[in-house]
Design an enzyme around this catalytic site. Structure first.
Site, PDB file in Angstrom:
ATOM      1  N   LYS A  19      60.430  82.077  66.605  1.00 57.56           N
ATOM      2  CA  LYS A  19      61.279  82.196  67.791  1.00 57.56           C
ATOM      3  C   LYS A  19      61.526  83.661  68.178  1.00 57.56           C
ATOM      4  CE  LYS A  19      61.555  77.754  68.468  1.00 57.56           C
ATOM      5  NZ  LYS A  19      61.976  76.798  67.546  1.00 57.56           N
TER       6      LYS A  19
HETATM    7  C1  LIG Z   1      62.242  75.284  67.222  1.00 57.23           C
HETATM    8  C2  LIG Z   1      62.941  74.224  67.984  1.00 57.23           C
HETATM    9  C3  LIG Z   1      63.946  73.436  67.416  1.00 57.23           C
HETATM   10  C4  LIG Z   1      64.252  73.401  65.941  1.00 57.23           C
HETATM   11  O1  LIG Z   1      64.613  74.560  65.371  1.00 57.23           O
HETATM   12  P1  LIG Z   1      64.740  74.642  63.777  1.00 57.23           P
HETATM   13  O2  LIG Z   1      65.499  75.913  63.607  1.00 57.23           O
HETATM   14  O3  LIG Z   1      63.338  74.705  63.264  1.00 57.23           O
HETATM   15  O4  LIG Z   1      65.478  73.469  63.301  1.00 57.23           O
HETATM   16  C5  LIG Z   1      64.646  72.549  68.218  1.00 57.23           C
HETATM   17  N1  LIG Z   1      64.344  72.402  69.508  1.00 57.23           N
HETATM   18  C6  LIG Z   1      63.356  73.103  70.094  1.00 57.23           C
HETATM   19  C7  LIG Z   1      63.088  72.891  71.545  1.00 57.23           C
HETATM   20  C8  LIG Z   1      62.612  74.022  69.341  1.00 57.23           C
HETATM   21  O5  LIG Z   1      61.618  74.686  69.909  1.00 57.23           O
END
Ligand SMILES: *Cc1c(COP(=O)(O)O)cnc(C)c1O
Length: 386
Positions: free
Chosen positions: A183
């Site tokens: 991210k």
């Molecule tokens: C990455 C992501 C998540 C989950 O995030 P985690 O920290 O891996 O639990 C949830 N929603 C979206 C749209 C994502 O891209």
């Protein structure tokens, strides 16, 4: 670099220093210092009252649903196109996800489809700001308000995005973020829940610490709950990243511009859209074929992979994947969600990591260009043969 990865962070000496400092100092009476600072700075950045550090965005959605009282028998509307983490927590709490269609320009939850999916059992909706773009929150919020439905904004992919001058994630009853390594802002693994509602915030604090109120010294648990905490080392990393957030978002936008320039003139494709009055934070640069495209995402991904370039498929509709496809909720969605099923087969996320340079983007774009050149040759020859 052996292969060009699809995503990855931008870590500087500041991050390394903060984590080292946390390892030395974030103990005893200072154990929560970095978590507190990260939460306060994050709330200030978002323009909200409360922020809670968590181990993931998945846990943030889980807690949001619990705190809003969603449970067995309830329905929660989510877009068919998203990462499974948006929907899985709906199942954790015993409720049913209802997969609505997406908007063909923003690729985010369609307000019309959301409204059409509402039943007397609908308790919440989770719009997702896909790939850094923003859902039409004014319409979604007003439909939700009219029906008494709670809004959980999944802003996991959209830190830094703006909607009418306000931050994505600050527009619903609560917002959730992910700091997974892929991210824009990362803590390795991690998440945050933000809200302006004091009661919701207080409920989340109890639910995430085995039913203990903050400051409880008697270890006298009021209920059976969960253990969802972010470590101080992760919070230190997150704080350092947050202090650089403008630079991070600016670079994501610059990477998008490099692609836009290098892919210009290829007909029949679109990139992420930036709707009026929004700022897209372009987590992942994404190519999508126009409606009559005959190429498939697997073909473009294979051709890039052969050139040492990693990519990802545009999310498959949740109603089509093994985890959900045999459930009753999926069958209806497959018939309803025309836009999701049209776009997903010819959509690919291109490398969007912070280690990209303009030269690398031009190299990737050249590979895409030659793929699309072969496609149009294929289309023309099959037309001539016919
Ligand atoms: C990455 C992501 C998540 C989950 O995030 P985690 O920290 O891996 O639990 C949830 N929603 C979206 C749209 C994502 O891209």
């Amino acid at each position: 670099m052996e292969r060009i990865p699809v995503a990855g962070p931008w870590i500087t000496q500041r991050e390394v220093d903060y984590v080292a400092d946390a390892a030395r100092t974030a103990w005893y009476d200072q154990a929560a210092s970095y978590n507190d600072r990260f939460e306060q700075a994050f709330a200030a950045y978002l323009g909200v009252r409360f922020a809670v550090t968590l181990p993931s965005c998945t846990s943030a959605i889980h807690l949001a649903l619990l705190a809003l009282g969603v449970g067995p028998g309830d329905e929660v509307i989510v877009p068919d196109i998203t990462w499974i983490a948006t929907a899985a927590p709906v199942n954790y709490v015993g409720a049913t996800p209802v997969f609505a269609d997406i908007d063909q320009r923003t690729w985010c939850l369609s307000a019309d489809s959301f409204e059409a999916c509402i039943t007397p059992r609908t308790k919440a909706v989770i719009p997702v700001h896909l790939y850094g773009g923003v859902a039409d929150m004014d319409r979604i919020n007003s439909i939700a308000a009219r029906h008494g439905i709670a809004v959980i904004e999944d802003a996991a992919e959209a830190i830094g995005a703006l909607y009418h001058g306000r931050r994505a994630g600050s527009l619903g009853d609560c917002g959730v973020f992910s700091f997974h390594g892929s991210k824009t802002l990362t803590t390795g693994e991690g998440g945050m829940l933000v809200t302006n509602q004091q009661q919701l915030w207080e409920r989340v604090q109890v639910l995430r610490d085995h039913g203990r109120k903050p400051g409880d010294r008697m270890f006298f648990n009021s209920e059976v709950a969960f253990k969802y905490k972010m470590s101080a080392l992760q919070a230190a990393l997150g704080l350092a990243q947050l202090e650089r957030i403008d630079e991070l978002v600016r670079r994501k936008r610059e990477i998008f511009r490099w692609y836009e320039e290098a892919l210009a003139g290829i007909s029949g494709i679109e990139l992420n859209c930036e709707s009026r009055d929004t700022l897209n934070s372009y987590w992942m640069v994404t190519i999508v074929g126009e409606s009559h495209s005959t190429w498939r995402k697997e073909e473009l991904m294979e051709s890039l992979a052969a050139a040492g370039i990693d990519s990802r498929p545009f999310f498959h509709p949740l109603s089509s994947i093994p985890a959900y496809r045999d459930r009753q909720c999926a069958a209806l969605a497959r018939r309803r969600n025309v836009v999701s099923y049209r776009i997903s087969p010819c959509g690919v996320n291109l490398p969007s990591g912070f280690n990209l340079t303009k030269d690398l983007v031009q190299h990737i774009a050249a590979q895409c260009r030659s793929f699309f050149g072969r496609q149009s040759f294929r289309a023309e020859s099959s037309q001539q043969a016919a």
